[in-house]
Design an enzyme around this catalytic site. Sequence first.
Site, PDB file in Angstrom:
ATOM      1  CE  LYS A 188      -3.449  -2.531  -0.381  1.00 60.16           C
ATOM      2  NZ  LYS A 188      -4.508  -2.750   0.788  1.00 60.16           N
TER       3      LYS A 188
HETATM    4  C1  LIG Z   1      -5.031  -3.884   1.907  1.00 56.53           C
HETATM    5  C2  LIG Z   1      -6.907  -4.587   1.464  1.00 56.53           C
HETATM    6  C3  LIG Z   1      -7.095  -4.908   3.070  1.00 56.53           C
HETATM    7  C4  LIG Z   1      -6.809  -5.730   3.508  1.00 56.53           C
HETATM    8  O1  LIG Z   1      -5.503  -4.732   4.062  1.00 56.53           O
HETATM    9  P1  LIG Z   1      -5.154  -5.731   5.464  1.00 56.53           P
HETATM   10  O2  LIG Z   1      -4.254  -4.069   6.190  1.00 56.53           O
HETATM   11  O3  LIG Z   1      -3.898  -6.291   4.983  1.00 56.53           O
HETATM   12  O4  LIG Z   1      -6.243  -6.086   6.407  1.00 56.53           O
HETATM   13  C5  LIG Z   1      -9.023  -4.277   2.519  1.00 56.53           C
HETATM   14  N1  LIG Z   1      -9.474  -4.030   1.617  1.00 56.53           N
HETATM   15  C6  LIG Z   1      -9.042  -3.672   0.526  1.00 56.53           C
HETATM   16  C7  LIG Z   1      -9.746  -2.584  -0.375  1.00 56.53           C
HETATM   17  C8  LIG Z   1      -7.885  -3.525   0.705  1.00 56.53           C
HETATM   18  O5  LIG Z   1      -6.901  -3.901  -0.702  1.00 56.53           O
END
Ligand SMILES: *Cc1c(COP(=O)(O)O)cnc(C)c1O
Length: 381
Positions: A188
């Site tokens: 991210k």
């Molecule tokens: C990455 C992601 C999640 C989950 O995030 P984590 O921190 O890995 O639990 C949820 N929703 C979306 C749209 C994502 O891209």
Amino acid sequence: MIPYGRQDISSDDIAAVIEVLRSDFLTQGPKVPLFEAAIVAATGAAQAVAVNSATSALHIACLALDLGPGDLLWTSPNTFVATANVGHLCGAEVDFVDIDPQTFNMCPKALEIKLARAAEAGRLPKVLTAVHMCGQSCDMAAISALARRYGVRVIEDASHAIGGRYGDRAVGACEHSDICVFSFHPVKIVTTAEGGAATTNDSALAARMGRLRSHGITRDPALMTHEPDGDWYYQQLELGLNYRMTELQAALGIAQMQRLAAFVARRNALADRYDRLLAELPLRLPGRLAGVVSSFHLYVIRVAAERRRAVFDHLRRAGIGVNVHYIPVHTQPYWRRHGFALGDFPVAEEYYAGAISIPLYAGLTDAQQDRVVAALTEALG
Ligand SMILES: *Cc1c(COP(=O)(O)O)cnc(C)c1O
């Protein structure tokens, strides 16, 4: 291999984590509130609650909004499974609203039609989670106006979108939502290895999420059923979880947040460059919503469905670590067992059939990007 996304860790980031390892607190110390303050400063929301993942943040957001058995959560089928899963984890039912083919986000028109039908059937959702696909905010003014009309609470899944803007506010300001959730997974925009946060302008929701991340426990005498027995005393007010972020994660997050603007600027420069370099190829470029600044977590191109597999395989063989976001959630075996079928959300399915996420991250060089473009040109030739 050039990956589709990766973290950018500086020597300052490393020093910040090492400093915590030498300190008194590995968890529940001073760094988590400082990281929360950095998120508040970046988003303009009143409060932030940091947790160990975005999945956890989505879960406690739904719990704080009293989503439970007999209730309904609606979200986008074009998301990571976690967005929908938390509805079932709360004991609620889940349904989906199809996407807009240009932005890949929940379509306000589809939402309007589905809400009108649900109102007639007496089966309105309690919570609606809007997912900011690729880092581009949903049309939140339209979505929140509809949600208000029908008394639906709104969560933003901004896992892709920290550092983005909607109108003149940062994503996470919660101008059009009750709660906004971020992910700090390594692919991210900024990372804490694993981590997440929820922002809100509602202090009761913030306090409740703060308790839910730590077993439902409070040390605030004002909330207790009687005078504390002593300084050691705490009370469990409701059922919670251990979703706490560590001091190591928070220290990394504080250091990373100092580069948020630079990360987003570089991702946008690369996205603009892709727009230019790919303009003549037989593919569809991602659409942009006016008045929105995307944080460009992902850059998704779409090719003809019958060629997607071959183009994807060609790119992987050429050392380009492409990926696909997302397999529509309702087509997963788990969700099919809960009544969904292929064909239920045709726009998301059509989008998925041609989608490829090509490399985009702050550390991607122009030369590496040129390699991606060359491989793509060859694959489509
Ligand atoms: C990455 C992601 C999640 C989950 O995030 P984590 O921190 O890995 O639990 C949820 N929703 C979306 C749209 C994502 O891209």
